[in-house]
Design an enzyme around this catalytic site. Sequence first.
Site, PDB file in Angstrom:
ATOM      1  N   ASP A 210       9.284   2.765  -0.050  1.00 44.87           N
ATOM      2  CA  ASP A 210       8.255   3.450   0.735  1.00 44.87           C
ATOM      3  C   ASP A 210       8.402   3.026   2.191  1.00 44.87           C
ATOM      4  O   ASP A 210       8.081   1.899   2.556  1.00 44.87           O
ATOM      5  CB  ASP A 210       6.875   3.085   0.177  1.00 44.87           C
ATOM      6  CG  ASP A 210       5.735   3.753   0.933  1.00 44.87           C
ATOM      7  OD1 ASP A 210       6.011   4.497   1.898  1.00 44.87           O
ATOM      8  OD2 ASP A 210       4.569   3.527   0.555  1.00 44.87           O
TER       9      ASP A 210
ATOM     10  N   TYR B 140       0.849  -1.187   0.000  1.00 43.52           N
ATOM     11  CA  TYR B 140       0.000   0.000   0.000  1.00 43.52           C
ATOM     12  C   TYR B 140       0.884   1.235   0.000  1.00 43.52           C
ATOM     13  O   TYR B 140       1.817   1.346   0.797  1.00 43.52           O
ATOM     14  CB  TYR B 140      -0.894   0.012   1.246  1.00 43.52           C
ATOM     15  CG  TYR B 140      -1.796   1.233   1.340  1.00 43.52           C
ATOM     16  CD1 TYR B 140      -2.812   1.441   0.396  1.00 43.52           C
ATOM     17  CD2 TYR B 140      -1.629   2.174   2.350  1.00 43.52           C
ATOM     18  CE1 TYR B 140      -3.629   2.557   0.473  1.00 43.52           C
ATOM     19  CE2 TYR B 140      -2.454   3.298   2.438  1.00 43.52           C
ATOM     20  CZ  TYR B 140      -3.455   3.485   1.494  1.00 43.52           C
ATOM     21  OH  TYR B 140      -4.276   4.593   1.565  1.00 43.52           O
TER      22      TYR B 140
ATOM     23  N   LYS C 269       3.963   8.949   8.987  1.00 43.87           N
ATOM     24  CA  LYS C 269       3.711   8.346  10.305  1.00 43.87           C
ATOM     25  C   LYS C 269       4.722   8.831  11.375  1.00 43.87           C
ATOM     26  O   LYS C 269       4.595   9.950  11.820  1.00 43.87           O
ATOM     27  CB  LYS C 269       3.610   6.829  10.159  1.00 43.87           C
ATOM     28  CG  LYS C 269       2.437   6.483   9.205  1.00 43.87           C
ATOM     29  CD  LYS C 269       2.010   5.056   9.145  1.00 43.87           C
ATOM     30  CE  LYS C 269       0.698   4.915   8.382  1.00 43.87           C
ATOM     31  NZ  LYS C 269       0.782   4.325   7.048  1.00 43.87           N
TER      32      LYS C 269
HETATM   33  C1  LIG Z   1       0.154   4.727   5.681  1.00 47.99           C
HETATM   34  C2  LIG Z   1       0.947   4.454   4.454  1.00 47.99           C
HETATM   35  C3  LIG Z   1       0.884   5.287   3.318  1.00 47.99           C
HETATM   36  C4  LIG Z   1      -0.104   6.422   3.213  1.00 47.99           C
HETATM   37  O1  LIG Z   1       0.126   7.441   4.136  1.00 47.99           O
HETATM   38  P1  LIG Z   1      -1.070   8.462   4.447  1.00 47.99           P
HETATM   39  O2  LIG Z   1      -0.443   9.455   5.377  1.00 47.99           O
HETATM   40  O3  LIG Z   1      -2.164   7.653   5.059  1.00 47.99           O
HETATM   41  O4  LIG Z   1      -1.479   9.077   3.156  1.00 47.99           O
HETATM   42  C5  LIG Z   1       1.750   5.043   2.267  1.00 47.99           C
HETATM   43  N1  LIG Z   1       2.618   4.021   2.309  1.00 47.99           N
HETATM   44  C6  LIG Z   1       2.693   3.190   3.365  1.00 47.99           C
HETATM   45  C7  LIG Z   1       3.691   2.077   3.358  1.00 47.99           C
HETATM   46  C8  LIG Z   1       1.850   3.358   4.458  1.00 47.99           C
HETATM   47  O5  LIG Z   1       1.893   2.502   5.484  1.00 47.99           O
END
Ligand SMILES: *Cc1c(COP(=O)(O)O)cnc(C)c1O
Length: 428
Positions: free
Chosen positions: A237, A142, A266
Amino acid sequence: MDEVTGLFDRAKAIIPGGVSSPVRAFGSVGGAPVFIARAHGPHVVDVHGHEYVDLVASWGPALLGHAHPEVVEAVQAAAARGLSFGAPTSAEVELAEAVRARVPMAQQVRFVSTGTEATMTAVRLARGATGRDLIVKFAGCYHGHSDALLAAAGSGVATQGLPGSAGVTRAATADTVVVEFNDVEALSRVFEEQGDRIAAVITEGAPANMGVVPPAAGFNAAIREITSRHGALMIVDEVLTGFRVHPSGWLGLEGGYEPDLVTYGKVIGGGMPLAALAGGAELMQLLAPVGPVYQAGTLSGNPLATAAGLATLRLADDSVYRVVDARSAELRRAVGDALTAASVPHVVQTAGNLFSVFFREEAVSNYEDAKAQDTGAFARFFHAMLDQRVALPPSAFEAWFLTAAHDDAAMDRIVRALPSAARAASGA
Ligand SMILES: *Cc1c(COP(=O)(O)O)cnc(C)c1O
């Protein structure tokens, strides 16, 4: 009627599904979500005053525990100086320097507000830098909800992306190729066929959004080798893993290869809306205003968010990671023991201090495997824990998050709740 009675009904009447982000709605475990009034340390407290031991940690950011006094103080001090200026600040420079001190490949950093923006911008930058169109992503990873990355796999180990949501056009995902995770052969084949058209491969350092599915030994290094050979970029990511699993994220934990771009979110915002992309100076300088790749944000690098992020990174020293690692190991063991004692088929998978429990016998190495688990057993387990005031992530496909504030008392409350939850999962 007091103001908390029927809150979920009121919420659903005015907010789609009653929530501002879908997983919060308890859709995959059933029942009504818990509305939170406040949080401190390892606890969240609902609107009725019930205190839960929290294993969501705001989906990762609360590495130090909720409402850490020094983080709150930093935000309050920043708020008193003004909420947003639309101009550069010294805190942005300090936070960018703090990132580079932890991750040497992050020579330059651009701040945005969400992980979605960070990955979306990384993809645009990769396309701008290479002059190529195609992006390769892995099924089950994701990367936020931008159109090109909301691509779903077709049938087969490597396919042209299909719209992963209503409202995403075929054109938006036509340039996204979706490959099975941990499948080097499929990735190689995609590059053999279309390597000169691929701008980048994007991957979660260690996927934790389909449950925790660590990369097989050498998988990330193979992505690096294949992309380099074909003149494509590698984007890691780390929105979830960054500054959570290790002082320098998954890259620091695994080591041995260097991507072109890395994304953060995060933990970097310490609970405030802040995210970033980072990479080598030459590549990053292709971003506006120096280069031709446009990107902007009214609230990017917001002073409250940078204050929270800076305080969090300053406090997250080696001892914080040692505590979170140890608590994670403790809980993994206890969950495994409880499920074994109740004869519930399960496998606990780990990536640093992140872990998740799959309700199936065999190890999970990709999204197909992850989906083949007993989500009903998880839902029963989840609710039995919640009834005992332990808040797990409300989906079988999410990591469990510990914090440095999980003390012996909090751990004890979790461990005591496990046996009956395991029996509930077994259906006995
Ligand atoms: C949470 C997450 C996102 C998206 O971040 P948001 O701040 O919710 O837009 C993208 N990549 C990874 C791996 C994530 O865990």
